[in-house]
Design a protein around this motif. Sequence first.
Motif, PDB file in Angstrom:
ATOM      1  N   CYS A  65      10.163  37.318  31.884  1.00  3.60           N
ATOM      2  CA  CYS A  65       8.763  36.902  31.922  1.00  3.60           C
ATOM      3  C   CYS A  65       7.955  37.716  32.929  1.00  3.60           C
ATOM      4  O   CYS A  65       6.823  38.119  32.651  1.00  3.60           O
ATOM      5  N   GLU A  66       8.502  37.972  34.088  1.00  2.00           N
ATOM      6  CA  GLU A  66       7.753  38.642  35.141  1.00  2.00           C
ATOM      7  C   GLU A  66       7.368  40.071  34.772  1.00  2.00           C
ATOM      8  O   GLU A  66       6.338  40.570  35.216  1.00  2.00           O
ATOM      9  N   ARG A  67       8.175  40.740  33.954  1.00  2.00           N
ATOM     10  CA  ARG A  67       7.921  42.151  33.633  1.00  2.00           C
ATOM     11  C   ARG A  67       6.802  42.275  32.604  1.00  2.00           C
ATOM     12  O   ARG A  67       6.893  41.742  31.506  1.00  2.00           O
ATOM     13  N   VAL A  68       5.778  43.022  32.979  1.00  2.00           N
ATOM     14  CA  VAL A  68       4.663  43.282  32.064  1.00  2.00           C
ATOM     15  C   VAL A  68       4.476  44.778  31.836  1.00  2.00           C
ATOM     16  O   VAL A  68       3.531  45.210  31.189  1.00  2.00           O
ATOM     17  N   GLY A  69       5.364  45.583  32.366  1.00  2.10           N
ATOM     18  CA  GLY A  69       5.320  47.033  32.180  1.00  2.10           C
ATOM     19  C   GLY A  69       6.655  47.615  32.554  1.00  2.10           C
ATOM     20  O   GLY A  69       7.640  46.888  32.726  1.00  2.10           O
ATOM     21  N   PHE A  70       6.734  48.957  32.696  1.00  7.07           N
ATOM     22  CA  PHE A  70       8.013  49.577  33.014  1.00  7.07           C
ATOM     23  C   PHE A  70       7.978  50.363  34.317  1.00  7.07           C
ATOM     24  O   PHE A  70       8.725  51.310  34.510  1.00  7.07           O
ATOM     25  N   GLY A  71       7.107  49.961  35.220  1.00  9.80           N
ATOM     26  CA  GLY A  71       7.115  50.559  36.540  1.00  9.80           C
ATOM     27  C   GLY A  71       8.296  50.058  37.356  1.00  9.80           C
ATOM     28  O   GLY A  71       8.890  49.008  37.060  1.00  9.80           O
ATOM     29  N   PHE A  72       8.649  50.782  38.406  1.00  7.32           N
ATOM     30  CA  PHE A  72       9.802  50.437  39.228  1.00  7.32           C
ATOM     31  C   PHE A  72       9.669  49.031  39.813  1.00  7.32           C
ATOM     32  O   PHE A  72      10.635  48.268  39.862  1.00  7.32           O
ATOM     33  N   TRP A  73       8.444  48.675  40.250  1.00  9.08           N
ATOM     34  CA  TRP A  73       8.221  47.359  40.857  1.00  9.08           C
ATOM     35  C   TRP A  73       7.524  46.403  39.901  1.00  9.08           C
ATOM     36  O   TRP A  73       6.722  45.565  40.327  1.00  9.08           O
TER      37      TRP A  73
END
Length: 219
Positions: free
Chosen positions: A13-21
Amino acid sequence: MSMDWTAQIDAYCERVGFGFWAEPINALTNIAFLISGFVIWRKAQGRGLPLAEAMAIVLFAIGIGSFLFHTFATRWAGAMDTAPILIFVLLFTFAATWDLFRQSLPMAAIITLLFFPFMAVAYPIGNIAPWLGSSAGYIPVLLWIGLFAIMASGQLAWDFWTGFALLALSVTFRSLDERVCGQLPIGTHFLWHLLNAFLLGWFASFYIRHMLAAKARQG
């Protein structure tokens, strides 16, 4: 066809992209595994408990592997995340069977290896509860702990049942992650990390406690 180990994975859920953070909370809560590993290492160091020291090292590996997965979010990082967890399950199974249940070395090794066919047989049980999603893969581990709890007695049985309850709660939070995104954008996967760090530390701790008690009885 070969697997693309660099393929990106968006599973939480927390991931909204593919950046490192892109998953800062999921990434940083892996510090809990490092803390748990440090505590276990301090408890076991110099006590003649090499398997407990090995558990501490694996706890460090779990924290590092999970951090890599929640930052790089690739298949290779996913393997780094799950492999140490499997190693801990096998290591604790061997240690408990050999030292706590007093089985012979060959029997302890056989029982440890039986985890693999047990997992294959028990895995479909997770399909009974579709809401578990990918967390269904941890149901065999929960049942495996339950078997040890049933076979144990006295305080050892209570220790295993406590671990069983903690894992059940932990799996619940892991399962709820995607379902609560609308109400809680950060999800609940970070609670899986915090509870699992405590859970695995719990197993290592009561192994140490029972081993030290046995050494004390032997004089």
